[in-house]
Design a protein around this motif. Sequence first.
Motif, mmCIF file in Angstrom:
data_model
loop_
_atom_site.group_PDB
_atom_site.id
_atom_site.type_symbol
_atom_site.label_atom_id
_atom_site.label_comp_id
_atom_site.label_asym_id
_atom_site.label_seq_id
_atom_site.Cartn_x
_atom_site.Cartn_y
_atom_site.Cartn_z
ATOM 1 N N UNK A 6 25.738 14.948 -5.753
ATOM 2 C CA UNK A 6 24.931 16.100 -5.352
ATOM 3 C C UNK A 6 25.762 17.182 -4.669
ATOM 4 N N UNK A 7 27.068 16.981 -4.637
ATOM 5 C CA UNK A 7 27.939 17.870 -3.873
ATOM 6 C C UNK A 7 28.259 19.141 -4.657
ATOM 7 N N UNK A 8 28.273 20.262 -3.949
ATOM 8 C CA UNK A 8 28.631 21.548 -4.549
ATOM 9 C C UNK A 8 30.141 21.739 -4.420
ATOM 10 N N UNK A 9 30.871 21.377 -5.467
ATOM 11 C CA UNK A 9 32.330 21.433 -5.415
ATOM 12 C C UNK A 9 32.842 22.865 -5.280
ATOM 13 N N UNK A 48 30.528 7.018 -14.862
ATOM 14 C CA UNK A 48 30.279 7.900 -16.004
ATOM 15 C C UNK A 48 29.481 9.141 -15.611
ATOM 16 N N UNK A 49 28.329 9.004 -14.907
ATOM 17 C CA UNK A 49 27.617 10.233 -14.511
ATOM 18 C C UNK A 49 28.433 11.135 -13.599
ATOM 19 N N UNK A 50 29.278 10.551 -12.746
ATOM 20 C CA UNK A 50 30.084 11.385 -11.853
ATOM 21 C C UNK A 50 31.149 12.148 -12.628
ATOM 22 N N UNK A 51 31.751 11.516 -13.620
ATOM 23 C CA UNK A 51 32.732 12.219 -14.447
ATOM 24 C C UNK A 51 32.074 13.395 -15.156
ATOM 25 N N UNK A 52 30.874 13.188 -15.711
ATOM 26 C CA UNK A 52 30.180 14.297 -16.377
ATOM 27 C C UNK A 52 29.795 15.388 -15.374
ATOM 28 N N UNK A 53 29.424 14.981 -14.165
ATOM 29 C CA UNK A 53 29.103 15.963 -13.121
ATOM 30 C C UNK A 53 30.339 16.802 -12.794
ATOM 31 N N UNK A 54 31.500 16.174 -12.713
ATOM 32 C CA UNK A 54 32.735 16.902 -12.440
ATOM 33 C C UNK A 54 33.114 17.814 -13.606
ATOM 34 N N UNK A 55 32.843 17.353 -14.826
ATOM 35 C CA UNK A 55 33.167 18.182 -15.991
ATOM 36 C C UNK A 55 32.316 19.450 -16.040
ATOM 37 N N UNK A 56 31.149 19.409 -15.402
ATOM 38 C CA UNK A 56 30.348 20.628 -15.276
ATOM 39 C C UNK A 56 31.060 21.665 -14.409
ATOM 40 N N UNK A 57 32.044 21.204 -13.626
ATOM 41 C CA UNK A 57 32.813 22.093 -12.749
ATOM 42 C C UNK A 57 34.286 22.113 -13.173
#
Length: 275
Positions: A92-95, A118-127
């Motif tokens: 949920x972090x705003x990188x 896996x969900x965290x990697x995709x979340x990071x790929x959004x950034x």
Amino acid sequence: MSELFQHRARKRFGQNFLHDAGVIHKILRAIAAKEGQHLLEIGPGQGALTEGLVDSGAKLDVIELDLDLIPQLKWRFGLKPNFSLHQGDAMKFDFSSLVATPEDKLRVVGNLPYNISTPLIFHLLDHASLIQDMHFMLQKEVVERLAAEPGNGDWGRLSIMVQYFCRVDYLFTVGPGAFNPPPKVESAIVRLVPYAEPPHPAKDHRVLERIVREAFNQRRKTLRNTLRTLMSVEDIEAAGVDPTLRPEQLSVADFVSLANRYSETHPEAEQGPSA
């Protein structure tokens, strides 16, 4: 210090704390952090990697979810001028809040629990535009999927979508004995380097996600069957892809070609949810 901060690894957080000095040194050598760089460590735990990252002189932000680990991290590193601690959930972090200028790129590090990797990697790929590279400790089978090639049994949705955005390097394997408590599986270190521009750009990566998801819902069937609700045999052929192939036989470039053909023939189609 160990007497001051006794912490038992928590199953609900998927905690396995790295303690092997040789493995820690090998990981730090692979990251090769330098002064002037900006590091982000996700889930520092008891600080096994944090110490070496701080000592590199790089600016280091860490995100830790477990409130019970915060006092130990503050005690060890809180007075370091290049260390900043954020308590919270990385999902949920705003990188973008960590990046001051477009030139300021994050180098992300983490020993990620299997249940969120896996969900965290995709979340990071959004950034991905904020990120220079990522070094993760993951379950070995996940790294094998990330680094897989077409035709390999590990090749699938995760491989394709991550390789669309990043170069993937399988660095080395880490045995269970390097952790406390030791997990029941082997782990591995992977490096992900986001591309400035994807080698095979999709007109809409959400369409690519949808095509890949549909294709691998029935991975043993041929494309003419698994994509029949989205694309005709003629459209698959027009994309330069053989409709008699199974999805695991296609490259990233093949899937992008299918997605771009779909985008051309369905310019106003409603897209499904992101991967």
